[in-house]
Design an enzyme around this catalytic site. Structure first.
Site, mmCIF file in Angstrom:
data_model
loop_
_atom_site.group_PDB
_atom_site.id
_atom_site.type_symbol
_atom_site.label_atom_id
_atom_site.label_comp_id
_atom_site.label_asym_id
_atom_site.label_seq_id
_atom_site.Cartn_x
_atom_site.Cartn_y
_atom_site.Cartn_z
ATOM 1 N N LYS A 1 -16.592 -25.351 -35.542
ATOM 2 C CA LYS A 1 -15.842 -24.615 -34.529
ATOM 3 C C LYS A 1 -15.176 -25.569 -33.555
ATOM 4 O O LYS A 1 -14.015 -25.372 -33.169
ATOM 5 C CB LYS A 1 -16.776 -23.641 -33.808
ATOM 6 N N GLN B 1 -24.196 -19.013 -29.987
ATOM 7 C CA GLN B 1 -24.496 -19.253 -31.396
ATOM 8 C C GLN B 1 -25.837 -18.624 -31.763
ATOM 9 O O GLN B 1 -26.870 -18.976 -31.218
ATOM 10 C CB GLN B 1 -24.515 -20.753 -31.688
ATOM 11 N N ASP C 1 -16.985 -13.145 -29.729
ATOM 12 C CA ASP C 1 -17.453 -12.587 -31.006
ATOM 13 C C ASP C 1 -17.572 -11.073 -30.971
ATOM 14 O O ASP C 1 -18.152 -10.469 -31.870
ATOM 15 C CB ASP C 1 -18.789 -13.219 -31.410
#
Length: 297
Positions: free
Chosen positions: A53, A97, A120
């Site tokens: 990422k 994460q 997200d």
């Protein structure tokens, strides 16, 4: 043999377009988009994802504000960091994460995110917008699945879609996205009875169950489109490890009309949609300050 839906190629094309748009907008906005990825502990898979990422951010011109914490960090300390990032005008997207070590309340941390920076799409506000079909940030992996279907020119409307897996990360959001595109959707899971009977009715089969090579050819309707979200590391009899999906690629590729490989299918799209969401939040912030509106991310 099935046509391969190449996620790596699509990700490369989309990331190039993102980089070009960032380069065009940065002089107008006075700064690049900013993404903060929070990682706790030393999970090797998570570390690899985070590195990918951060590399993608650099190539796309997005500023990375990654923060890596030892497993000894506390819930309160993480909450304080999230509050600081929520208030930081340089940061447009924040990603926690997952999975986190068991001692953390991941839901509380996700709920603490500013919904406008929820890269997200897992904040209740954004999930609620997805349920209602409203404008909002969408979870990266399911959104990547939909981009792959669009790239392959798969007609979704009126098709029978079966999703194996009901997680809030993939199964439920992708089912809602398929519904929004007028598919008839069935969600199957670990307690579903007669699973093969159900999956063999699918025109579009999404495997997101987390079991290596679980979906076999006998479970797939001839000429179905098969999207493999799973990524599992297995070790063969010689002690060599390799990555496989939730689909037995060798057998299913002889039955399906289209299939995504592992690796190189859905995985690269997850990272790409994270950049896409960050860019959208960046543009949305500017649009609001100038009383403009922008399209769905």
């Amino acid at each position: 043999m099935a046509i391969i839906i190449d996620g790596k190629a699509l990700a490369k094309k989309m990331q190039k377009a993102i980089a070009e748009e960032v380069a065009q907008l940065q002089p107008q906005y006075g700064r690049p988009p900013g993404l903060a990825v929070l990682m706790v502990g030393d999970n090797p898979a998570s570390a690899a994802y985070v590195k990918n990422k951060e590399t993608a951010c650099h190539k796309s011109g997005i500023a990375s504000f990654g923060k890596h914490f030892p497993a000894s960090v506390t819930q309160t300390e993480l909450e304080q960091v999230i509050d600081e990032l929520n208030a930081d005008d340089r940061v447009d997207g924040i990603l926690i994460q997952l999975p986190l070590p068991d001692k953390f309340d991941a839901i509380a941390l996700l709920n603490r995110l500013d919904p406008a920076k929820d890269a997200d799409g897992l904040h209740p506000n954004n999930l609620g917008k997805l349920v209602r079909g409203e404008l909002g940030l969408q979870s990266c992996t399911p959104a990547g699945v939909m981009e792959l279907l669009a790239e392959a020119k798969i007609d979704i409307a009126g098709k029978n879609a079966v999703v194996i897996g009901r997680s809030i990360l993939v199964g439920k959001p992708v089912a809602l996205m398929l519904l929004e595109e007028n598919a008839t959707v069935t969600i199957a899971h670990s307690r579903t009875k007669n699973l093969t009977e159900i999956t063999r009715k699918a025109d579009i089969l999404i495997a997101a169950i987390g079991k290596p090579e679980f979906v076999t050819a006998e479970m797939v309707k001839p000429d179905a489109v098969v999207i493999d979200v799973g990524i599992n590391r297995i070790t063969d009899y010689e002690g060599k490890s390799r990555l496989v999906g939730d689909v037995d690629y060798a057998s299913v590729s002889e039955v399906a009309s289209h299939i995504t490989p592992v690796p190189g299918g859905v995985g690269p799209m997850t990272v790409t949609m994270l950049l896409h969401n960050t860019l959208w939040s960046y543009k949305e912030k500017f649009a609001k300050s100038n009383k403009l509106s922008i399209a769905q991310p």
